[in-house]
Design a protein around this motif. Structure first.
Motif, PDB file in Angstrom:
ATOM      1  N   VAL A 145     -44.750 -59.457  47.083  1.00 31.33           N
ATOM      2  CA  VAL A 145     -43.947 -58.770  48.179  1.00 31.33           C
ATOM      3  C   VAL A 145     -42.789 -58.241  47.464  1.00 31.33           C
ATOM      4  CG1 VAL A 145     -42.025 -59.568  49.744  1.00 31.33           C
ATOM      5  CG2 VAL A 145     -44.052 -60.939  49.803  1.00 31.33           C
ATOM      6  N   ILE A 146     -42.332 -58.400  46.333  1.00 31.70           N
ATOM      7  CA  ILE A 146     -41.317 -57.702  45.302  1.00 31.70           C
ATOM      8  C   ILE A 146     -41.781 -56.460  45.098  1.00 31.70           C
ATOM      9  CG2 ILE A 146     -40.004 -57.743  43.448  1.00 31.70           C
ATOM     10  CD1 ILE A 146     -39.631 -60.479  43.780  1.00 31.70           C
ATOM     11  N   ARG A 162     -39.240 -44.835  47.352  1.00 28.88           N
ATOM     12  CA  ARG A 162     -39.300 -43.877  48.489  1.00 28.88           C
ATOM     13  C   ARG A 162     -38.143 -43.535  49.226  1.00 28.88           C
ATOM     14  NH1 ARG A 162     -44.342 -46.847  49.528  1.00 28.88           N
ATOM     15  NH2 ARG A 162     -46.040 -45.991  48.593  1.00 28.88           N
ATOM     16  N   GLY A 163     -37.100 -44.089  48.888  1.00 28.25           N
ATOM     17  CA  GLY A 163     -35.394 -43.969  49.488  1.00 28.25           C
ATOM     18  C   GLY A 163     -35.379 -44.915  50.524  1.00 28.25           C
ATOM     19  N   ARG A 164     -36.156 -45.933  50.655  1.00 31.67           N
ATOM     20  CA  ARG A 164     -35.777 -46.919  51.838  1.00 31.67           C
ATOM     21  C   ARG A 164     -34.810 -47.971  51.218  1.00 31.67           C
ATOM     22  NH1 ARG A 164     -39.755 -48.069  55.557  1.00 31.67           N
ATOM     23  NH2 ARG A 164     -37.998 -49.271  56.403  1.00 31.67           N
ATOM     24  N   ARG A 165     -33.723 -48.294  52.030  1.00 31.09           N
ATOM     25  CA  ARG A 165     -32.749 -49.193  51.617  1.00 31.09           C
ATOM     26  C   ARG A 165     -33.341 -50.732  51.704  1.00 31.09           C
ATOM     27  NH1 ARG A 165     -27.049 -49.153  51.421  1.00 31.09           N
ATOM     28  NH2 ARG A 165     -26.065 -50.987  51.996  1.00 31.09           N
ATOM     29  N   SER A 166     -32.853 -51.490  50.573  1.00 30.56           N
ATOM     30  CA  SER A 166     -33.061 -52.833  50.518  1.00 30.56           C
ATOM     31  C   SER A 166     -32.438 -53.706  51.461  1.00 30.56           C
ATOM     32  CB  SER A 166     -32.791 -53.386  49.142  1.00 30.56           C
ATOM     33  OG  SER A 166     -33.207 -54.744  49.074  1.00 30.56           O
ATOM     34  N   THR A 167     -33.216 -54.132  52.615  1.00 31.69           N
ATOM     35  CA  THR A 167     -32.529 -54.980  53.706  1.00 31.69           C
ATOM     36  C   THR A 167     -33.663 -56.007  53.799  1.00 31.69           C
ATOM     37  OG1 THR A 167     -33.824 -53.760  55.313  1.00 31.69           O
ATOM     38  CG2 THR A 167     -31.588 -52.990  54.697  1.00 31.69           C
ATOM     39  N   GLY A 190     -34.826 -56.905  56.792  1.00 29.57           N
ATOM     40  CA  GLY A 190     -36.036 -56.366  57.611  1.00 29.57           C
ATOM     41  C   GLY A 190     -36.987 -55.960  56.656  1.00 29.57           C
ATOM     42  N   LEU A 191     -36.777 -55.086  55.598  1.00 35.13           N
ATOM     43  CA  LEU A 191     -37.739 -54.640  54.641  1.00 35.13           C
ATOM     44  C   LEU A 191     -38.591 -55.669  53.995  1.00 35.13           C
ATOM     45  CD1 LEU A 191     -38.887 -52.026  53.310  1.00 35.13           C
ATOM     46  CD2 LEU A 191     -37.054 -52.128  51.677  1.00 35.13           C
TER      47      LEU A 191
END
Length: 324
Positions: A165-166, A175-180, A182-183
């Motif tokens: 998962v990590i 790729r630029g996604r923010r760590s949340t 939901g992610l």
């Protein structure tokens, strides 16, 4: 009192403005040097140098990865009274170790708490863990032929599903996604539904003096409770874990989606006592080893470290002095 602030400018909630506010606040009581990390492993180098330089307290501003690297450097020569105390200001997305110490989630408030504690001399020694993974040593060598040097962790080590998962989250962040939260939920759902490990569990837990527990697809070792957070919600698979105890292990064997959801809901409840035929729970352990019949990802404190076929984990009582 001499202090070193180790700041990770790339951490999720860390900004230059926050760093400057913290430096001004800390400088009211401490002689502060500031070092910003520039590459992976830099915090470890700074922690090791702080011990060599006789710094009194090291303050981290960043996420759990920054804390992990700094501690690994501070304790590079082993625990002892020569090692600086550690104070943690939350600057990441989850901040498990900081929250386990009771720090405010707001970095400015956490800094004020740290200063109050330093004035009052409030510190404690906490138990940590070390982990060494069995990995390939070269392209011509089969899996499982070499062990990495032991590395410190402050709240968790894992082999299998959680590391997968990590890894997926880290790929999305690259790729630029923010760590949340939901992610992590989406990555966990995909790993569970599409990954091969829960259908063909590959891992076995070995505790000295006990029969091995086979056919696990998740094996999570922790020394704090909760293990992590989903936003404001604590996730506590090992409620017996704590800084004054040995290691706790939480393992899962073959199970379906409905049962997995039920177990997850239980870990987030007021009474997180997960039980069942597929559940393996032990606590207050001095050491354990996890082996795998095929390569699995491994992680320390939420940092994916690649594939391995075994993980050797040990508890180290009273390893580090922290500001509380």
């Amino acid at each position: 009192m001499r202090a070193l602030l180790v700041a990770n400018p790339a951490a999720t909630t860390t900004t230059a403005k926050v760093r400057d506010v913290l430096v001004r606040a800390l400088s009211s009581d401490l002689k502060v040097d500031v070092a910003e990390t520039t590459h992976r492993g830099h915090a470890r180098e700074l922690g090791e140098q702080a011990t060599a330089d006789g710094i009194d307290v090291v303050v981290t501003l960043g996420g759990d990865g920054t804390v992990n690297e700094t501690v690994d450097g501070l304790l590079a020569g082993g625990p002892g009274t020569h090692v600086p105390a550690l104070a943690v200001v939350p600057g990441g997305s989850t901040n498990v170790f900081s929250r386990a110490l009771g720090r405010s989630r707001d970095p400015v408030e956490a800094t004020a708490e740290i200063l109050d504690s330093l004035r009052a001399g409030r510190t404690r020694r906490v138990s940590l863990g070390t982990a060494s993974a069995q990995v390939a040593v070269g392209t011509d060598i089969a899996w499982g032929t070499g062990w990495t040097p032991p590395r410190w962790f402050v709240f968790s080590a894992g082999l299998g599903f959680d590391a997968d998962v990590i890894r997926r989250v880290e790929e999305q962040r690259a790729r630029g996604r923010r760590s949340t939260g939901g992610l992590y939920v989406r990555a966990g759902t995909r790993a569970f539904l599409t990954g091969p490990d829960r259908r063909r569990p590959a891992m076995t837990v070995h505790v000295p003096g006990e029969p091995p527990r086979e056919d696990l697809f998740l094996c999570l070792v922790s020394n704090v409770n909760p293990w992590t957070y989903l936003g404001h919600r604590a996730i506590a698979p090992s409620p017996e874990a704590g800084f004054d105890n040995g290691l706790a292990v939480f393992g899962l064997g073959r199970l379906g989606a409905v049962r997995m959801i039920s177990h997850l809901r239980t870990t987030m409840s007021d009474r997180p006592e997960v039980r069942g035929r597929a559940v393996h729970r032990r606590h207050d352990l001095a050491e354990l080893t996890v082996t795998a019949s095929r390569p699995q990802g491994w992680q320390l404190d939420g940092d994916h470290l690649g594939p391995a076929t075994a993980l050797r984990v040990r508890s180290v009582p009273s390893a580090l002095e922290v500001v509380v």
